[in-house]
Design an enzyme around this catalytic site. Sequence first.
Site, PDB file in Angstrom:
ATOM      1  N   TYR A   1      -7.416  -3.219  22.996  1.00 28.00           N
ATOM      2  CA  TYR A   1      -7.491  -2.701  21.685  1.00 28.00           C
ATOM      3  C   TYR A   1      -6.497  -1.552  21.767  1.00 28.00           C
ATOM      4  CZ  TYR A   1      -9.214  -1.414  17.302  1.00 28.00           C
ATOM      5  OH  TYR A   1      -9.240  -0.975  15.910  1.00 28.00           O
TER       6      TYR A   1
ATOM      7  N   ASN B   1     -11.915   3.940  17.511  1.00 25.31           N
ATOM      8  CA  ASN B   1     -12.941   5.183  16.760  1.00 25.31           C
ATOM      9  C   ASN B   1     -14.332   4.654  17.043  1.00 25.31           C
ATOM     10  OD1 ASN B   1     -13.536   2.866  15.374  1.00 25.31           O
ATOM     11  ND2 ASN B   1     -12.200   3.422  13.512  1.00 25.31           N
TER      12      ASN B   1
ATOM     13  N   SER C   1     -12.546  13.683  24.766  1.00 29.45           N
ATOM     14  CA  SER C   1     -11.736  13.804  26.009  1.00 29.45           C
ATOM     15  C   SER C   1     -12.138  15.569  26.516  1.00 29.45           C
ATOM     16  CB  SER C   1     -10.226  13.572  25.442  1.00 29.45           C
ATOM     17  OG  SER C   1      -9.566  13.890  26.696  1.00 29.45           O
TER      18      SER C   1
ATOM     19  N   GLN D   1      -5.117  19.628  25.738  1.00 25.53           N
ATOM     20  CA  GLN D   1      -6.221  18.911  25.508  1.00 25.53           C
ATOM     21  C   GLN D   1      -6.728  19.097  23.842  1.00 25.53           C
ATOM     22  OE1 GLN D   1      -8.450  16.231  26.109  1.00 25.53           O
ATOM     23  NE2 GLN D   1      -7.432  16.856  28.044  1.00 25.53           N
TER      24      GLN D   1
ATOM     25  N   GLU E   1     -41.866 -15.007  50.213  1.00 26.40           N
ATOM     26  CA  GLU E   1     -41.667 -14.993  48.724  1.00 26.40           C
ATOM     27  C   GLU E   1     -42.364 -15.968  47.891  1.00 26.40           C
ATOM     28  OE1 GLU E   1     -37.662 -13.877  48.088  1.00 26.40           O
ATOM     29  OE2 GLU E   1     -37.785 -12.158  49.018  1.00 26.40           O
TER      30      GLU E   1
ATOM     31  N   HIS F   1     -37.219 -23.413  48.281  1.00 25.50           N
ATOM     32  CA  HIS F   1     -36.054 -22.685  48.910  1.00 25.50           C
ATOM     33  C   HIS F   1     -36.033 -22.873  50.298  1.00 25.50           C
ATOM     34  CE1 HIS F   1     -35.438 -20.296  45.220  1.00 25.50           C
ATOM     35  NE2 HIS F   1     -34.301 -19.477  45.712  1.00 25.50           N
TER      36      HIS F   1
END
Lengths: 429, 429
Positions: free
Chosen positions: B129, B213, B236, B258, B414, B419
């Site tokens: 973007y 934005n 920022s 800045q 478990e 399993h």
Amino acid sequence: MEFLRFDDASFEAALERIVARGEEPPAGVEDVVGEIIARVRQEGDRALFDYTVRFDGLDLSAATVEVSAEELEEALAEIDDDSRAALQLAADRIEAFHRKQKQESWLSTDEPDMLLGQLVRPLDRVGIYVPGGKASYPSSVLMNALPAKVAGVGEIVMVVPMPKGEINPHVLAAARLAGVDRVFKIGGAQAVAALAFGTESVPRVDKITGPGNIYVATAKKQVFGQVDIDMIAGPSEILVINDGSGDPRHVAADLLSQAEHDELAASILVTTDGAFAAAVKEALAEQLTVLPRREIAERSLANYGAIVVAADLDEAITFSNRIAPEHLELAVADPFAVLPSIRHAGAIFMGHHTPEAAGDYLAGPNHTLPTGGTARFFSPLGVDDFVKKSSLISLSREGLQRIGPAVVTLAELEGLAAHGRSVSIRIDK
Amino acid sequence: MEFLRFDDASFEAALERIVARGEEPPAGVEDVVGEIIARVRQEGDRALFDYTVRFDGLDLSAATVEVSAEELEEALAEIDDDSRAALQLAADRIEAFHRKQKQESWLSTDEPDMLLGQLVRPLDRVGIYVPGGKASYPSSVLMNALPAKVAGVGEIVMVVPMPKGEINPHVLAAARLAGVDRVFKIGGAQAVAALAFGTESVPRVDKITGPGNIYVATAKKQVFGQVDIDMIAGPSEILVINDGSGDPRHVAADLLSQAEHDELAASILVTTDGAFAAAVKEALAEQLTVLPRREIAERSLANYGAIVVAADLDEAITFSNRIAPEHLELAVADPFAVLPSIRHAGAIFMGHHTPEAAGDYLAGPNHTLPTGGTARFFSPLGVDDFVKKSSLISLSREGLQRIGPAVVTLAELEGLAAHGRSVSIRIDK
């Protein structure tokens, strides 16, 4: 259990139902979770303890919310020797694998007038969510805590709900083995909120990992940005690619190991051999009869299970890449010949002697894997999830003199005069 | 501009105001964005073009939504030589730095009866973007596209809104230089939705990166999980640590670089030298008078600027670690002596000849950095953001025989019998 061919009219619809399973949280969950988070953020312990009474039936205080170091020690001593040895073996193997993932900081001296580099450093403090009750798995503790430990995280905080005070000693033993620093008896969205914002009793963490129900998952998504989280996990799945080689009973057993997890689990076989497909179907029916979690597995297979017969291996591979499965078994004669064509998978289990369950517990790689097609872009949980990087730039006067004019040009191009000025004020002398 | 000491009664309140700036999106944004995403997901191009007319005043069709390869080529030819050379230098340097970040796949042969490994592979397709209008920055194109290129991403798709058809040739030239594959003239939440779900014209991607934005940021957060996204970026900030050495005018110029970004930018100096602090304040006032973006910089400094006088460097460093700044300048005599104490920062600029602007454009490291204290857990954008990993497990029969029994023990622990059975069915022979 769907029995499908790619040219079936119903194929796309059946596939879509499997892929889309469990995508949206039920209505209302977002709002409930949002309210819980807001209250815990504002009121701290008071809200946390209040929700814990309400949801877990457990009355906590600042004095009792934390599991003591002695309790952890006792849990490890109390479990039987076989369990302890198996957990220790798992911990050792998981740690050894994850050590190989470590990235080092580096500094480049390619140019005479500047140093450029990247610092790789552990997070200060992380929170691990462990579900309570029946789905409280010690393996999950190891798989989340050990990568953080290997990364060098300063403090590992674990939360595990203890409904009505019920404690799973294996979970505590695993926490002790994995080097978890602190354990709190809390769960749900309120535990996630406590970890994200901190309360009087629970320290604020930098990242929250670990599985949980829809409330926990929604809470993690809502606090993302305030802290980091691991991937957004959905229901689990296995895809087995087969070329007719191997034992259909083994493949059936592997599909069932996935199906027994929960009713949303998806177990899919794609084979080039119609007879093998039929044999797996038969073996599934046979093996189901002896499973303790038969009902769950049956429902999972009925809703989201599929056996697909492909024209050839290429078709099977294309299908697999489209699914981007969490677990992919290459139950074929020559799995390494197939591997280069596999584009997306959380973990790849090679050949006929590598059942998924081996990876779930202690082969070494992590069992926290991207689900629901997100293997296209997410990775297994690992050491990288518990570090953060910082870039390092060090210019000498000569270095700035050399690249500065181009910086000024670009700054002017972007209309950022002060950017250019911060360079020109230094080199225009 | 606040002028503060740590022991001021108002210090915590002033700091809190800076830290909390821009935290919550304005009311209503979530809903508006949710609706845009739902419509684009459902209606594809029709909704996308509809929103583009409405928000950008640009009437697109399937035939015109994409920028042609010729247009990209023309843009590169049309810009002036200085700009082209500066962009090329930036591209070369950024690429060289990011090449050092590449992780390789690995396979471990530590054990005789199994192979364990990790595949590191590029994402298939990513979306970048790029904001339109005045904030349309060619440097942003380079910083997002080049790490993807270095990672080996199959296709890089860029979206950039072109309000009323206005095109920034430098942005297109940068796209061409960075090897962007396709460019679409769309923006806003509708562009994010198009990338996440695909439309007739826009291909679905696996990850979306790049600044935008509040609508774009909110849209990215909402589609997270459907695709991956880069960090949640806020306004920022820069923090300069100073020990009285160096030129106050240089530090003032850096703070202004800045502050000129936007009114929510935060510029903070913490120095151990009261006279230096006063000199910087004076230099700020002086330099402000000649800035084209003076009004923005003035408002930013007034609301979120601060000069803090610390008792000593330790106090300054503790303060910095608490802020976890996006950009940290160590404007001190011996920056490498300070470095080990710095725990959190997106990028660290060492010494008096390394202004932040050099890093913003072409030193090499990425300028997409974690903001608002998220350097505690987020990292600069990099090659790692454009790859995904897969674990690899390959057991021989002997390997499974060796670790299988412990797998069965843990599975039983478990309560996951299937399993265990998937292992025991293979080794009980």
